[in-house]
Design a protein around this motif. Sequence first.
Motif, PDB file in Angstrom:
ATOM      1  N   ASN A 122       4.209   3.276 -12.725  1.00 56.40           N
ATOM      2  CA  ASN A 122       5.175   3.717 -13.500  1.00 56.40           C
ATOM      3  C   ASN A 122       6.452   2.737 -13.874  1.00 56.40           C
ATOM      4  O   ASN A 122       7.325   3.592 -14.618  1.00 56.40           O
ATOM      5  CB  ASN A 122       5.565   5.108 -12.905  1.00 56.40           C
ATOM      6  N   LEU A 123       6.434   1.618 -13.380  1.00 52.05           N
ATOM      7  CA  LEU A 123       7.486   0.839 -13.847  1.00 52.05           C
ATOM      8  C   LEU A 123       7.129  -0.612 -14.699  1.00 52.05           C
ATOM      9  O   LEU A 123       6.990  -1.553 -14.136  1.00 52.05           O
ATOM     10  CB  LEU A 123       8.430   0.559 -12.727  1.00 52.05           C
ATOM     11  N   PRO A 124       6.374  -0.499 -15.537  1.00 52.45           N
ATOM     12  CA  PRO A 124       5.851  -1.450 -16.301  1.00 52.45           C
ATOM     13  C   PRO A 124       6.868  -2.549 -16.918  1.00 52.45           C
ATOM     14  O   PRO A 124       6.384  -3.609 -17.180  1.00 52.45           O
ATOM     15  CB  PRO A 124       5.090  -0.870 -17.584  1.00 52.45           C
ATOM     16  N   ALA A 125       8.236  -2.166 -16.627  1.00 52.65           N
ATOM     17  CA  ALA A 125       9.176  -3.036 -16.957  1.00 52.65           C
ATOM     18  C   ALA A 125       9.129  -4.338 -16.278  1.00 52.65           C
ATOM     19  O   ALA A 125       9.555  -5.372 -16.333  1.00 52.65           O
ATOM     20  CB  ALA A 125      10.472  -2.591 -17.278  1.00 52.65           C
ATOM     21  N   PHE A 126       8.641  -3.968 -14.640  1.00 53.23           N
ATOM     22  CA  PHE A 126       8.604  -5.246 -13.914  1.00 53.23           C
ATOM     23  C   PHE A 126       7.305  -6.079 -14.381  1.00 53.23           C
ATOM     24  O   PHE A 126       6.419  -5.948 -13.871  1.00 53.23           O
ATOM     25  CB  PHE A 126       8.458  -5.012 -12.653  1.00 53.23           C
ATOM     26  N   SER A 127       7.513  -6.724 -15.542  1.00 55.03           N
ATOM     27  CA  SER A 127       6.154  -7.357 -16.127  1.00 55.03           C
ATOM     28  C   SER A 127       5.458  -8.788 -15.402  1.00 55.03           C
ATOM     29  O   SER A 127       4.450  -9.023 -15.884  1.00 55.03           O
ATOM     30  CB  SER A 127       6.712  -7.708 -17.670  1.00 55.03           C
ATOM     31  N   TYR A 128       6.335  -9.272 -14.608  1.00 55.36           N
ATOM     32  CA  TYR A 128       5.665 -10.355 -13.895  1.00 55.36           C
ATOM     33  C   TYR A 128       6.151 -10.546 -12.439  1.00 55.36           C
ATOM     34  O   TYR A 128       6.954  -9.545 -12.147  1.00 55.36           O
ATOM     35  CB  TYR A 128       6.053 -11.712 -14.739  1.00 55.36           C
ATOM     36  N   ASN A 129       5.410 -11.011 -11.723  1.00 54.84           N
ATOM     37  CA  ASN A 129       5.522 -11.147 -10.325  1.00 54.84           C
ATOM     38  C   ASN A 129       5.740 -12.568  -9.685  1.00 54.84           C
ATOM     39  O   ASN A 129       4.873 -13.328  -9.818  1.00 54.84           O
ATOM     40  CB  ASN A 129       4.281 -10.545  -9.391  1.00 54.84           C
ATOM     41  N   PRO A 130       6.754 -12.622  -8.784  1.00 52.93           N
ATOM     42  CA  PRO A 130       7.739 -11.758  -8.498  1.00 52.93           C
ATOM     43  C   PRO A 130       8.654 -11.815  -9.908  1.00 52.93           C
ATOM     44  O   PRO A 130       8.985 -12.613 -10.682  1.00 52.93           O
ATOM     45  CB  PRO A 130       8.697 -12.318  -7.277  1.00 52.93           C
ATOM     46  N   PHE A 131       9.366 -10.650  -9.866  1.00 50.84           N
ATOM     47  CA  PHE A 131      10.521 -10.077 -10.921  1.00 50.84           C
ATOM     48  C   PHE A 131      12.019 -10.417 -10.225  1.00 50.84           C
ATOM     49  O   PHE A 131      12.406  -9.672  -9.521  1.00 50.84           O
ATOM     50  CB  PHE A 131      10.301  -8.877 -11.328  1.00 50.84           C
ATOM     51  N   PRO A 132      12.378 -11.264 -10.693  1.00 46.32           N
ATOM     52  CA  PRO A 132      13.718 -11.792 -10.052  1.00 46.32           C
ATOM     53  C   PRO A 132      15.085 -10.940 -10.600  1.00 46.32           C
ATOM     54  O   PRO A 132      15.992 -11.327 -11.192  1.00 46.32           O
ATOM     55  CB  PRO A 132      14.083 -13.343 -10.448  1.00 46.32           C
ATOM     56  N   LEU A 133      15.014  -9.577  -9.886  1.00 45.71           N
ATOM     57  CA  LEU A 133      15.883  -8.576 -10.612  1.00 45.71           C
ATOM     58  C   LEU A 133      17.246  -9.028 -10.523  1.00 45.71           C
ATOM     59  O   LEU A 133      18.143  -9.287 -11.108  1.00 45.71           O
ATOM     60  CB  LEU A 133      15.751  -7.396 -10.166  1.00 45.71           C
ATOM     61  N   ALA A 134      17.763  -9.307  -9.164  1.00 41.68           N
ATOM     62  CA  ALA A 134      19.054  -9.706  -8.828  1.00 41.68           C
ATOM     63  C   ALA A 134      19.492 -11.097  -9.606  1.00 41.68           C
ATOM     64  O   ALA A 134      20.736 -11.199 -10.125  1.00 41.68           O
ATOM     65  CB  ALA A 134      19.224 -10.119  -7.343  1.00 41.68           C
ATOM     66  N   LYS A 135      18.660 -11.871  -9.712  1.00 42.22           N
ATOM     67  CA  LYS A 135      18.983 -13.163 -10.540  1.00 42.22           C
ATOM     68  C   LYS A 135      19.500 -12.772 -12.084  1.00 42.22           C
ATOM     69  O   LYS A 135      20.298 -13.238 -12.355  1.00 42.22           O
ATOM     70  CB  LYS A 135      18.173 -14.271 -10.343  1.00 42.22           C
ATOM     71  N   ILE A 136      18.467 -11.975 -12.624  1.00 45.25           N
ATOM     72  CA  ILE A 136      18.591 -11.700 -13.928  1.00 45.25           C
ATOM     73  C   ILE A 136      19.989 -10.821 -14.170  1.00 45.25           C
ATOM     74  O   ILE A 136      20.584 -11.075 -15.096  1.00 45.25           O
ATOM     75  CB  ILE A 136      17.436 -10.853 -14.348  1.00 45.25           C
TER      76      ILE A 136
END
Length: 127
Positions: free
Chosen positions: A107-121
């Motif tokens: 249900n979270l398709p926005a995490f489109s690649y792995n690993p998704f570097p959320l903090a860095k972005i």
Amino acid sequence: MSSPTSPASSVLLQQAKAIGLDIGGTKLLSAPMDFECLNAENASLDLLDAHVRRVPTPHETDAFLDALTELLRGALAGPGFVGTPIGIASAGVIDAERGGVLGSTGNLPAFSYNPFPLAKILSARLG
């Protein structure tokens, strides 16, 4: 070093602020919080309800990141919140050391690649 019962150790913290960010499949929520602790027996956490923001979760990655960025910008604009720590909760496997999402639920398709570097972005977007 003081013992757990000494007066010095009973004073934990005077005041702190933090921002909570909840990432869910249907909603994103930012919640600025004000924590006050005079000692171990007298602590309070105030969720600043007037500043809590909730938006639907976009499923496309760029729109998702735009929504997170705007929620955090709004929370950081509150009085005394510049430079405040941000805690992020999300479904999936989180790599806290690197600040990324290793796997998320469907249900979270926005995490489109792995690993998704959320903090860095988010750090780059928020400056």
